[in-house]
Enzyme design. Structure first.
Site, short mmCIF file in Angstrom:
data_model
loop_
_atom_site.label_atom_id
_atom_site.label_comp_id
_atom_site.label_asym_id
_atom_site.label_seq_id
_atom_site.Cartn_x
_atom_site.Cartn_y
_atom_site.Cartn_z
N SER A 158 0.80 -1.23 0.00
CA SER A 158 0.00 0.00 0.00
C SER A 158 0.83 1.28 0.00
O SER A 158 0.27 2.36 -0.26
CB SER A 158 -0.92 0.04 1.22
OG SER A 158 -2.05 -0.73 0.97
N TYR A 214 -4.57 4.52 7.90
CA TYR A 214 -5.92 3.92 7.96
C TYR A 214 -6.66 4.35 9.22
O TYR A 214 -6.62 5.51 9.59
CB TYR A 214 -5.83 2.40 7.85
CG TYR A 214 -5.00 1.96 6.69
CD1 TYR A 214 -5.42 2.28 5.40
CD2 TYR A 214 -3.82 1.28 6.85
CE1 TYR A 214 -4.67 1.90 4.31
CE2 TYR A 214 -3.07 0.90 5.76
CZ TYR A 214 -3.50 1.21 4.50
OH TYR A 214 -2.76 0.85 3.44
N LYS A 266 0.52 3.46 -2.96
CA LYS A 266 -0.65 4.32 -3.21
C LYS A 266 -0.28 5.81 -3.19
O LYS A 266 -0.87 6.62 -3.91
CB LYS A 266 -1.73 4.05 -2.15
CG LYS A 266 -2.32 2.65 -2.25
CD LYS A 266 -3.16 2.30 -1.03
CE LYS A 266 -3.73 0.90 -1.14
NZ LYS A 266 -4.37 0.44 0.10
N VAL A 290 0.99 -3.66 3.97
CA VAL A 290 0.83 -4.94 4.69
C VAL A 290 2.05 -5.86 4.63
O VAL A 290 2.09 -6.86 5.33
CB VAL A 290 -0.40 -5.74 4.22
CG1 VAL A 290 -1.69 -5.14 4.72
CG2 VAL A 290 -0.40 -5.95 2.73
N TYR A 349 -3.08 -2.12 -10.44
CA TYR A 349 -3.05 -1.93 -8.97
C TYR A 349 -2.29 -3.07 -8.30
O TYR A 349 -1.43 -2.84 -7.44
CB TYR A 349 -4.49 -1.83 -8.45
CG TYR A 349 -4.56 -1.86 -6.94
CD1 TYR A 349 -4.16 -0.76 -6.18
CD2 TYR A 349 -5.01 -3.00 -6.27
CE1 TYR A 349 -4.20 -0.81 -4.79
CE2 TYR A 349 -5.05 -3.04 -4.89
CZ TYR A 349 -4.65 -1.95 -4.16
OH TYR A 349 -4.67 -2.00 -2.78
O1 DON Z 1 -4.94 -4.40 -1.91
C1 DON Z 1 -4.35 -5.04 -1.04
O2 DON Z 1 -4.98 -5.65 -0.21
C2 DON Z 1 -2.83 -5.02 -1.00
N1 DON Z 1 -2.24 -5.12 -2.26
C3 DON Z 1 -2.30 -3.80 -0.34
C4 DON Z 1 -2.87 -3.60 1.00
C5 DON Z 1 -2.01 -2.87 1.94
O3 DON Z 1 -0.80 -2.86 1.92
C6 DON Z 1 -2.79 -2.25 2.98
N2 DON Z 1 -1.92 -1.80 4.00
N3 DON Z 1 -1.85 -1.86 5.13
#
Ligand code: DON
Length: 334
Positions: free
Chosen positions: A73, A250, A76, A268, A198
């Site tokens: 993430s 978040y 982003k 994550v 994405y």
């Molecule tokens: O879309 C997702 O679930 C992952 N590719 C990225 C999520 C993420 O890193 C959220 N972060 N805490």
């Protein structure tokens, strides 16, 4: 100064602060690695690194800072900058808002009135943002994203294909969000292409040092402090940092802003970047996550670093200044 690869590793009391934080928090074993993307569950939970890059290009780092992992993430932040450059602020605002949600990063929720995803830092908003990236076809769009990362990192990047395919074949929540946004006209026709891009941006490989250089680039008006290349138009830095500040962590964003007080973004896979405008970029990597998906050690290190060095942006009189005075006495640089 010790030369290591392309970087100047500066021997200073500041390095000692990072070493101490690393020794202290490597003992902290709380949290769990992400497992909803099957490939991420394979990571070694003990990995831990901290890196700081100043806007002058000084580098301080400790731990497994060369170890590669997928950016997830944290990407982003950077694709938001690219979408702003491609489409302009006004248009991007019609497709994705700037309000914090208080919900989990993967919540399937849109703003009731506008039908926009709340902000570009949560999954729905990031998918809408990615769909705005310009290019004649999927290859050109992917190449533009990779080239953007190259400017921020100062070297070529690649996508981890096993993480990409792992997420692509299991990312049904993200697919559901994309369909919901398609229903409300917030995302254009070919949602599978946008989802692929994405998932690919999330699977870009970086190390902790790379993340700190990227954060330092945001701290340095969009100019990579190592290569001096302009990675993003400086006029979008305030937009990027504003959404990081209010939405980057978040449903922990409020507490983070209160305690740490600098714009940040987590992923994550265990990375966190934090930006001290005009001064430095900070990156921590440790894959053990709390229930909100933020790195447990990463949060602790940033809290303590902010406290020790007085980095909180709104700390004009209090602890930060006192700590600065103490820092000066001990000759700690910040
Ligand atoms: O879309 C997702 O679930 C992952 N590719 C990225 C999520 C993420 O890193 C959220 N972060 N805490």
């Amino acid at each position: 100064m010790v030369k290591q690869g392309d970087f100047e590793i500066v021997a200073s009391p500041f390095q000692a602060v990072l070493n101490d934080l690393h020794s202290k928090y490597k003992l902290l074993q709380d949290g769990a690695v992400a497992n909803y993307i099957p490939e991420l569950a394979k990571v070694n939970p003990d990995l831990f690194s901290i890196c700081v890059v100043t806007v002058n290009g000084e580098v301080y780092e400790v731990g497994d800072y060369k170890r590669l992992f997928t950016i997830q993430s944290i990407s982003k932040v950077f694709t938001y900058g690219l979408a702003l450059s491609d489409c302009g602020r006004d248009y991007v605002l019609t497709r994705v808002g700037v309000e914090p949600t208080g919900d989990a990063f993967n919540a399937i929720v849109l703003d009731e009135q506008s039908k926009r995803p709340y902000n570009p830092m949560v999954n729905a908003g990031a998918i809408a943002t990615t769909s705005l990236i310009q290019g004649a076809n999927p290859t050109e769009r992917l190449n533009r994203v990779l080239d953007m990362f190259r400017r921020y990192l100062g070297h070529d990047v690649f996508v981890d294909m096993s993480v990409f395919t792992s997420e692509r074949s299991t990312g049904h929540r993200n697919r559901a969000m994309a369909h919901l946004m398609l229903n409300f006209g917030m995302i254009d026709h070919n949602i599978e292409e946008s989802l692929d891009l994405y998932f690919q941006q999330c699977a870009v490989m970086v190390n902790c040092q790379d993340l700190a250089v990227m954060a330092a680039t945001l701290a340095n008006k969009g100019i990579n402090p190592i290569t001096t290349e302009q990675a993003v138009d400086g006029r979008y830095i305030k937009d990027i940092l504003s959404v990081m500040h209010t939405c980057g962590m978040y449903n922990f964003a409020g507490e983070w802003a209160y305690k740490v007080g600098i714009p940040a973004k987590s992923g994550v896979s265990g990375g966190i970047i934090a930006v001290v405008p005009g001064k430095m970029g900070i990156a921590v990597f440790s894959p053990l996550l709390d229930v909100r998906g933020n790195s447990v050690r990463g949060v602790k290190v940033c809290e303590e670093l902010s406290f020790q060095l007085g980095l909180h942006l709104f700390d004009c009189l209090g602890n930060g200044r006192r700590k600065k005075e103490e820092g000066r006495k001990k000759n700690v640089r910040f």
